[in-house]
Design a protein around this motif. Structure first.
Motif, PDB file in Angstrom:
ATOM      1  N   ASP A   1       0.695  -1.200   0.036  1.00 21.62           N
ATOM      2  CA  ASP A   1      -0.141   0.001  -0.134  1.00 21.62           C
ATOM      3  C   ASP A   1       0.910   1.126   0.123  1.00 21.62           C
ATOM      4  O   ASP A   1       0.291   2.285   0.097  1.00 21.62           O
ATOM      5  N   SER A   2       2.179   1.057   0.046  1.00 23.99           N
ATOM      6  CA  SER A   2       3.005   2.169   0.179  1.00 23.99           C
ATOM      7  C   SER A   2       3.684   2.550  -1.259  1.00 23.99           C
ATOM      8  O   SER A   2       3.872   1.631  -2.254  1.00 23.99           O
ATOM      9  N   LEU A   3       4.212   3.692  -1.508  1.00 24.62           N
ATOM     10  CA  LEU A   3       5.063   4.168  -2.582  1.00 24.62           C
ATOM     11  C   LEU A   3       6.459   4.350  -2.195  1.00 24.62           C
ATOM     12  O   LEU A   3       6.815   4.928  -1.006  1.00 24.62           O
ATOM     13  N   LEU A   4       7.507   3.786  -3.105  1.00 25.94           N
ATOM     14  CA  LEU A   4       8.918   3.919  -2.369  1.00 25.94           C
ATOM     15  C   LEU A   4       9.479   4.982  -3.621  1.00 25.94           C
ATOM     16  O   LEU A   4       9.454   4.927  -4.837  1.00 25.94           O
ATOM     17  N   VAL A   5      10.316   5.942  -3.083  1.00 28.41           N
ATOM     18  CA  VAL A   5      11.261   6.700  -3.980  1.00 28.41           C
ATOM     19  C   VAL A   5      12.377   6.519  -3.546  1.00 28.41           C
ATOM     20  O   VAL A   5      12.861   6.410  -2.256  1.00 28.41           O
ATOM     21  N   VAL A   6      13.606   6.785  -4.334  1.00 30.44           N
ATOM     22  CA  VAL A   6      14.915   6.413  -4.124  1.00 30.44           C
ATOM     23  C   VAL A   6      15.651   7.645  -4.246  1.00 30.44           C
ATOM     24  O   VAL A   6      15.464   8.410  -5.166  1.00 30.44           O
ATOM     25  N   GLY A   7      16.608   8.353  -3.467  1.00 31.62           N
ATOM     26  CA  GLY A   7      17.456   9.488  -3.497  1.00 31.62           C
ATOM     27  C   GLY A   7      18.621   8.990  -4.281  1.00 31.62           C
ATOM     28  O   GLY A   7      19.783   9.153  -3.723  1.00 31.62           O
ATOM     29  N   SER A   8      18.293   8.773  -5.462  1.00 31.71           N
ATOM     30  CA  SER A   8      19.515   8.186  -6.477  1.00 31.71           C
ATOM     31  C   SER A   8      20.499   9.347  -6.784  1.00 31.71           C
ATOM     32  O   SER A   8      21.683   9.318  -7.020  1.00 31.71           O
ATOM     33  N   ASN A   9      19.545  10.675  -7.051  1.00 30.01           N
ATOM     34  CA  ASN A   9      20.667  11.760  -7.648  1.00 30.01           C
ATOM     35  C   ASN A   9      21.347  11.436  -8.756  1.00 30.01           C
ATOM     36  O   ASN A   9      22.552  11.726  -8.944  1.00 30.01           O
ATOM     37  N   LEU A  10      20.847  10.269  -9.698  1.00 30.00           N
ATOM     38  CA  LEU A  10      21.597   9.723 -10.816  1.00 30.00           C
ATOM     39  C   LEU A  10      22.824   9.316 -10.306  1.00 30.00           C
ATOM     40  O   LEU A  10      24.076   9.127 -11.114  1.00 30.00           O
ATOM     41  N   GLY A  11      23.101   8.654  -9.039  1.00 30.68           N
ATOM     42  CA  GLY A  11      24.367   8.012  -8.801  1.00 30.68           C
ATOM     43  C   GLY A  11      25.245   8.931  -8.332  1.00 30.68           C
ATOM     44  O   GLY A  11      26.531   8.673  -8.097  1.00 30.68           O
ATOM     45  N   GLY A  12      24.899  10.310  -8.028  1.00 30.94           N
ATOM     46  CA  GLY A  12      26.052  11.359  -7.811  1.00 30.94           C
ATOM     47  C   GLY A  12      26.416  11.340  -6.157  1.00 30.94           C
ATOM     48  O   GLY A  12      25.844  10.201  -5.589  1.00 30.94           O
ATOM     49  N   PRO A  13      27.251  11.803  -5.836  1.00 31.56           N
ATOM     50  CA  PRO A  13      28.010  11.927  -4.546  1.00 31.56           C
ATOM     51  C   PRO A  13      27.116  12.098  -3.056  1.00 31.56           C
ATOM     52  O   PRO A  13      27.510  11.705  -2.105  1.00 31.56           O
ATOM     53  N   ARG A  14      26.626  13.128  -3.578  1.00 33.38           N
ATOM     54  CA  ARG A  14      25.291  13.542  -2.403  1.00 33.38           C
ATOM     55  C   ARG A  14      23.875  13.302  -2.545  1.00 33.38           C
ATOM     56  O   ARG A  14      23.188  13.151  -3.649  1.00 33.38           O
ATOM     57  N   HIS A  15      23.178  13.255  -1.304  1.00 34.31           N
ATOM     58  CA  HIS A  15      21.914  12.893  -1.250  1.00 34.31           C
ATOM     59  C   HIS A  15      21.092  14.250  -1.977  1.00 34.31           C
ATOM     60  O   HIS A  15      21.803  15.299  -2.060  1.00 34.31           O
ATOM     61  N   PRO A  16      19.995  13.914  -2.727  1.00 30.97           N
ATOM     62  CA  PRO A  16      19.255  14.996  -3.394  1.00 30.97           C
ATOM     63  C   PRO A  16      18.715  16.162  -2.277  1.00 30.97           C
ATOM     64  O   PRO A  16      18.536  15.505  -1.029  1.00 30.97           O
ATOM     65  N   GLY A  17      18.394  17.196  -2.870  1.00 31.96           N
ATOM     66  CA  GLY A  17      17.629  18.411  -1.916  1.00 31.96           C
ATOM     67  C   GLY A  17      16.551  17.918  -1.033  1.00 31.96           C
ATOM     68  O   GLY A  17      16.164  18.102   0.030  1.00 31.96           O
ATOM     69  N   TRP A  18      15.754  17.187  -2.109  1.00 29.08           N
ATOM     70  CA  TRP A  18      14.245  16.837  -1.357  1.00 29.08           C
ATOM     71  C   TRP A  18      14.348  15.756  -0.174  1.00 29.08           C
ATOM     72  O   TRP A  18      13.667  15.596   0.781  1.00 29.08           O
ATOM     73  N   TYR A  19      15.395  15.030  -0.208  1.00 31.63           N
ATOM     74  CA  TYR A  19      15.656  14.126   0.860  1.00 31.63           C
ATOM     75  C   TYR A  19      16.085  14.843   2.115  1.00 31.63           C
ATOM     76  O   TYR A  19      15.451  14.377   3.221  1.00 31.63           O
ATOM     77  N   HIS A  20      17.073  15.686   2.173  1.00 39.41           N
ATOM     78  CA  HIS A  20      17.077  16.766   3.346  1.00 39.41           C
ATOM     79  C   HIS A  20      16.143  17.309   3.841  1.00 39.41           C
ATOM     80  O   HIS A  20      15.577  17.518   4.913  1.00 39.41           O
ATOM     81  N   ASN A  21      15.046  17.604   2.908  1.00 40.22           N
ATOM     82  CA  ASN A  21      14.017  18.387   3.333  1.00 40.22           C
ATOM     83  C   ASN A  21      13.194  17.486   4.117  1.00 40.22           C
ATOM     84  O   ASN A  21      12.511  17.950   4.942  1.00 40.22           O
ATOM     85  N   LEU A  22      12.899  16.332   3.585  1.00 40.34           N
ATOM     86  CA  LEU A  22      12.036  15.460   4.559  1.00 40.34           C
ATOM     87  C   LEU A  22      12.656  15.036   5.638  1.00 40.34           C
ATOM     88  O   LEU A  22      11.710  14.589   6.342  1.00 40.34           O
ATOM     89  N   LEU A  23      13.707  15.102   5.666  1.00 34.67           N
ATOM     90  CA  LEU A  23      14.296  14.718   7.053  1.00 34.67           C
ATOM     91  C   LEU A  23      13.791  15.811   8.157  1.00 34.67           C
ATOM     92  O   LEU A  23      13.507  15.511   9.216  1.00 34.67           O
ATOM     93  N   ALA A  24      13.787  17.099   7.368  1.00 33.52           N
ATOM     94  CA  ALA A  24      13.443  18.269   8.408  1.00 33.52           C
ATOM     95  C   ALA A  24      11.729  18.399   8.887  1.00 33.52           C
ATOM     96  O   ALA A  24      11.604  18.761   9.749  1.00 33.52           O
ATOM     97  N   HIS A  25      11.373  18.018   7.534  1.00 33.81           N
ATOM     98  CA  HIS A  25       9.766  18.193   7.440  1.00 33.81           C
ATOM     99  C   HIS A  25       9.122  16.947   7.224  1.00 33.81           C
ATOM    100  O   HIS A  25       9.028  16.783   5.649  1.00 33.81           O
ATOM    101  N   PRO A  26       8.690  15.910   7.791  1.00 37.82           N
ATOM    102  CA  PRO A  26       8.539  14.501   7.281  1.00 37.82           C
ATOM    103  C   PRO A  26       7.171  14.511   6.637  1.00 37.82           C
ATOM    104  O   PRO A  26       6.776  13.683   5.910  1.00 37.82           O
ATOM    105  N   VAL A  27       6.200  15.435   6.655  1.00 36.62           N
ATOM    106  CA  VAL A  27       5.011  15.250   6.053  1.00 36.62           C
ATOM    107  C   VAL A  27       4.987  16.087   4.849  1.00 36.62           C
ATOM    108  O   VAL A  27       5.722  17.056   4.625  1.00 36.62           O
ATOM    109  N   VAL A  28       4.852  15.277   3.641  1.00 36.33           N
ATOM    110  CA  VAL A  28       5.094  15.801   2.343  1.00 36.33           C
ATOM    111  C   VAL A  28       3.847  15.568   1.721  1.00 36.33           C
ATOM    112  O   VAL A  28       2.703  15.044   2.067  1.00 36.33           O
TER     113      VAL A  28
END
Length: 300
Positions: free
Chosen positions: A54-81
């Motif tokens: 019943d869930s959806l999965l998204v992956v912070g791939s950033n196309l295999g870049g060395p850093r997590h994408p910005g949206w990942y840092h955002n949801l750590l600060a504000h979990p409700v999206v």
């Protein structure tokens, strides 16, 4: 702000019921709107997703870049999206998976969309797998059947807050009842962190709204209740202090002192429930005849 390419995808998605062309044609695409960790502004990002029950999965791939994408840092600060899939839009709790669960879910993602395995091979960082769970069920225990007055609305919000707090505490107790690695006490997991942080932010919004709008509006018509509103404001400050200490413990990914976290959560629970009881006793009779939603301005 989204890049011009991302904005064109967002516009096309919303104009065509979630369908887009170009490199995303035929793929499973959603729009994820997060709250900026520093700016507090809404940020919308088109992302591929994979369903898992019943869930959806998204992956912070950033196309295999060395850093997590910005949206990942955002949801750590504000979990409700906010999630948009096709023509549907809903609020979700974003929870990064950990440990064995992360490995299980990532294997599922790669079976469905092998490209994520290629992205993982390009970087040393572990690609985050984020589970998007609906933020709340359509019904919860004790919810008023109908909301016709402002008293009903206040009671509905209070019932929701109590239900969310019960869920947080139940998950915390279940988490700590499970044995940790090698028999050690379990650390605070991201599931607990995200849900508790989301509750703290919802509670803060509710109290700010009451202090800024509801209480001053009632006080103007009931000046003899000054002592009541002074007490409610003082209780808000007390709950906010405990809530702030709790949120401070949740500021990092790992919590150094889980025992202190549980103590702070228990104190906030006791103070909040007592505050809600008093607020309902004092205010609901005053609001029982105020229609909700409020009537609009008369037609000219």
């Amino acid at each position: 702000m989204p890049t011009s390419f991302h904005q064109s995808v967002i516009d096309e998605f919303r104009a065509n019921g979630g369908k887009v062309g170009g490199p995303f044609a035929g793929g499973d695409l959603l729009l994820l709107t997060t709250t900026g960790a520093r700016s507090g502004a809404a940020r919308t990002t088109p992302l591929g997703y994979v369903r898992h029950h019943d869930s959806l999965l998204v992956v912070g791939s950033n196309l295999g870049g060395p850093r997590h994408p910005g949206w990942y840092h955002n949801l750590l600060a504000h979990p409700v999206v906010r999630v948009e899939v096709g023509t549907e839009s809903f609020e979700a709790l974003a929870v990064p998976a950990e440990g064995a669960r992360r490995e299980e879910l990532f294997a599922h993602v790669v079976r469905v969309a092998p490209g994520y395995g290629d992205y993982q091979a390009r970087t040393r960082r572990l690609l985050p797998v984020v589970v998007l769970e609906r933020a709340e069920p359509e019904e919860w225990e004790g919810r008023p059947r109908e909301v016709r007055t402002l008293a009903d609305k206040v009671l509905e919000v209070h019932t929701w807050l109590r239900a969310q707090l019960r869920q947080v505490r139940a998950e915390v107790e279940a988490h700590f009842a499970a044995p940790g690695a090698h028999g050690a006490p379990p650390s605070l997991g991201l599931q607990i962190r995200q849900r508790c942080l989301a509750f703290c932010q919802a509670l803060e919004f509710h109290h700010v709204s009451e202090d800024g709008h509801l209480f001053p509006g009632i006080a103007r018509h009931h000046p003899h209740l000054t002592d009541v509103f002074d007490r409610l404001a003082d209780e808000h400050r007390t709950v906010a202090r405990v809530q702030g200490e709790l949120a401070g413990l949740l500021a990092g990914i790992a919590v150094a002192d889980p025992a202190r976290f549980r103590a702070e959560l228990a104190e906030m629970s006791a103070r909040l429930n007592a505050h809600l009881d008093y607020e309902e006793e004092a205010l609901l009779p005053l609001l029982a005849d105020v229609p909700w939603p409020p009537a609009g301005p008369p037609a000219s």
